[in-house]
Design a protein around this motif. Structure first.
Motif, PDB file in Angstrom:
ATOM      1  N   PHE A   1      63.066  18.132  18.425  1.00  0.00           N
ATOM      2  CA  PHE A   1      61.894  17.613  17.725  1.00  0.00           C
ATOM      3  C   PHE A   1      62.025  16.118  17.523  1.00  0.00           C
ATOM      4  N   VAL A   2      60.899  15.441  17.609  1.00  0.00           N
ATOM      5  CA  VAL A   2      60.840  13.999  17.399  1.00  0.00           C
ATOM      6  C   VAL A   2      60.043  13.762  16.125  1.00  0.00           C
ATOM      7  N   ASN A   3      60.618  12.977  15.207  1.00  0.00           N
ATOM      8  CA  ASN A   3      59.899  12.645  13.981  1.00  0.00           C
ATOM      9  C   ASN A   3      60.007  11.148  13.715  1.00  0.00           C
ATOM     10  N   GLU A   4      59.659  10.726  12.515  1.00  0.00           N
ATOM     11  CA  GLU A   4      59.658   9.292  12.183  1.00  0.00           C
ATOM     12  C   GLU A   4      61.056   8.690  12.152  1.00  0.00           C
ATOM     13  N   ASN A   5      62.091   9.521  12.137  1.00  0.00           N
ATOM     14  CA  ASN A   5      63.466   9.024  12.141  1.00  0.00           C
ATOM     15  C   ASN A   5      64.122   9.086  13.518  1.00  0.00           C
ATOM     16  N   THR A   6      63.300   9.315  14.556  1.00  0.00           N
ATOM     17  CA  THR A   6      63.801   9.419  15.921  1.00  0.00           C
ATOM     18  C   THR A   6      63.196   8.310  16.773  1.00  0.00           C
ATOM     19  N   ILE A   7      64.052   7.699  17.567  1.00  0.00           N
ATOM     20  CA  ILE A   7      63.616   6.711  18.553  1.00  0.00           C
ATOM     21  C   ILE A   7      64.043   7.262  19.904  1.00  0.00           C
ATOM     22  N   VAL A   8      63.117   7.320  20.840  1.00  0.00           N
ATOM     23  CA  VAL A   8      63.430   7.870  22.152  1.00  0.00           C
ATOM     24  C   VAL A   8      63.563   6.737  23.154  1.00  0.00           C
ATOM     25  N   VAL A   9      64.660   6.785  23.919  1.00  0.00           N
ATOM     26  CA  VAL A   9      64.993   5.749  24.896  1.00  0.00           C
ATOM     27  C   VAL A   9      65.097   6.401  26.272  1.00  0.00           C
ATOM     28  N   ASN A  10      64.500   5.763  27.301  1.00  0.00           N
ATOM     29  CA  ASN A  10      64.585   6.330  28.643  1.00  0.00           C
ATOM     30  C   ASN A  10      65.762   5.745  29.426  1.00  0.00           C
ATOM     31  N   ALA A  11      65.873   6.121  30.696  1.00  0.00           N
ATOM     32  CA  ALA A  11      67.006   5.705  31.531  1.00  0.00           C
ATOM     33  C   ALA A  11      67.079   4.199  31.719  1.00  0.00           C
ATOM     34  N   GLU A  12      65.938   3.516  31.617  1.00  0.00           N
ATOM     35  CA  GLU A  12      65.916   2.064  31.767  1.00  0.00           C
ATOM     36  C   GLU A  12      66.174   1.346  30.442  1.00  0.00           C
ATOM     37  N   LYS A  13      66.586   2.096  29.417  1.00  0.00           N
ATOM     38  CA  LYS A  13      66.852   1.590  28.072  1.00  0.00           C
ATOM     39  C   LYS A  13      65.600   1.005  27.429  1.00  0.00           C
ATOM     40  N   GLU A  14      64.453   1.572  27.769  1.00  0.00           N
ATOM     41  CA  GLU A  14      63.196   1.161  27.163  1.00  0.00           C
ATOM     42  C   GLU A  14      62.827   2.174  26.092  1.00  0.00           C
ATOM     43  N   LEU A  15      62.323   1.689  24.973  1.00  0.00           N
ATOM     44  CA  LEU A  15      61.847   2.584  23.934  1.00  0.00           C
ATOM     45  C   LEU A  15      60.553   3.219  24.403  1.00  0.00           C
ATOM     46  N   VAL A  16      60.480   4.541  24.306  1.00  0.00           N
ATOM     47  CA  VAL A  16      59.256   5.234  24.683  1.00  0.00           C
ATOM     48  C   VAL A  16      58.617   5.959  23.499  1.00  0.00           C
ATOM     49  N   HIS A  17      59.321   5.984  22.367  1.00  0.00           N
ATOM     50  CA  HIS A  17      58.750   6.570  21.165  1.00  0.00           C
ATOM     51  C   HIS A  17      59.478   6.005  19.955  1.00  0.00           C
ATOM     52  N   GLY A  18      58.734   5.543  18.983  1.00  0.00           N
ATOM     53  CA  GLY A  18      59.326   5.041  17.750  1.00  0.00           C
ATOM     54  C   GLY A  18      59.649   3.563  17.831  1.00  0.00           C
ATOM     55  N   SER A  19      60.050   3.001  16.697  1.00  0.00           N
ATOM     56  CA  SER A  19      60.415   1.596  16.621  1.00  0.00           C
ATOM     57  C   SER A  19      61.446   1.417  15.525  1.00  0.00           C
ATOM     58  N   ASP A  20      62.371   0.499  15.761  1.00  0.00           N
ATOM     59  CA  ASP A  20      63.408   0.251  14.765  1.00  0.00           C
ATOM     60  C   ASP A  20      63.304  -1.136  14.147  1.00  0.00           C
ATOM     61  N   GLY A  21      62.242  -1.873  14.465  1.00  0.00           N
ATOM     62  CA  GLY A  21      62.074  -3.204  13.912  1.00  0.00           C
ATOM     63  C   GLY A  21      62.789  -4.272  14.719  1.00  0.00           C
TER      64      GLY A  21
END
Length: 156
Positions: free
Chosen positions: A102-122
């Motif tokens: 599950f993905v929620n507001e405390n999850t940041i998803v990163v793909n193979a290219e090290k790009e964020l695809v979900h969420g933000s950490d500031g």
């Protein structure tokens, strides 16, 4: 105060984990171990010390799916869909190890290219390139047990 990264690696019963000191929290500068399924940053006097400024969980994933995509792509999705609805989760991330979380507001998803695809950490931002890829990486990354995705419908 030093910054550390804690990597989570799949284990036989529970996840193994280890920490290492890093110079920054910029994910594009990381050398992520092949076996890692996720990681988080924190500050402490030592790797085992009391933690401060702990980041959200960064999950390494191949895809982020909403309910409709789960219905389309995963065989026998009923239990997963029921859990999504019951727990009010809008997305699941299918990791590079072949599991969905599950993905929620405390999850940041990163793909193979090290790009964020979900969420933000500031610090790191979701790139336009990642959004353009519709949250899917181009190539699978170290999947030891692929998910059972439905076969595509034959073209007419």
């Amino acid at each position: 105060m030093p910054t550390f990264i804690e990597y989570y690696l799949p284990g036989s019963i529970v996840a193994d984990k280890y920490s290492a000191e890093v110079q920054s929290r910029e994910i594009d500068k990381l050398d992520i171990p092949d076996r890692a399924s996720s990681f988080r940053f924190y500050e402490a006097d030592s790797a085992e010390g009391a933690r401060r400024n702990t980041s959200k969980l960064y999950m390494l994933a191949e895809e982020v799916l909403n309910e409709e995509q789960v219905r389309q792509k995963i065989d026998n999705p009923d239990i997963l869909l029921s859990n999504m609805r019951t727990n009010d989760y809008k997305y699941v991330a299918c990791t590079r190890r072949g599991a969905c979380y599950f993905v929620n507001e405390n999850t940041i998803v990163v793909n193979a290219e090290k790009e964020l695809v979900h969420g933000s950490d500031g610090i790191n931002r979701i790139s336009a390139n990642a959004v353009e890829k519709s949250l899917v990486t181009n190539e699978p990354i170290a999947v030891s047990k692929p998910l059972k995705f439905k076969a595509p419908a034959p073209k007419a």
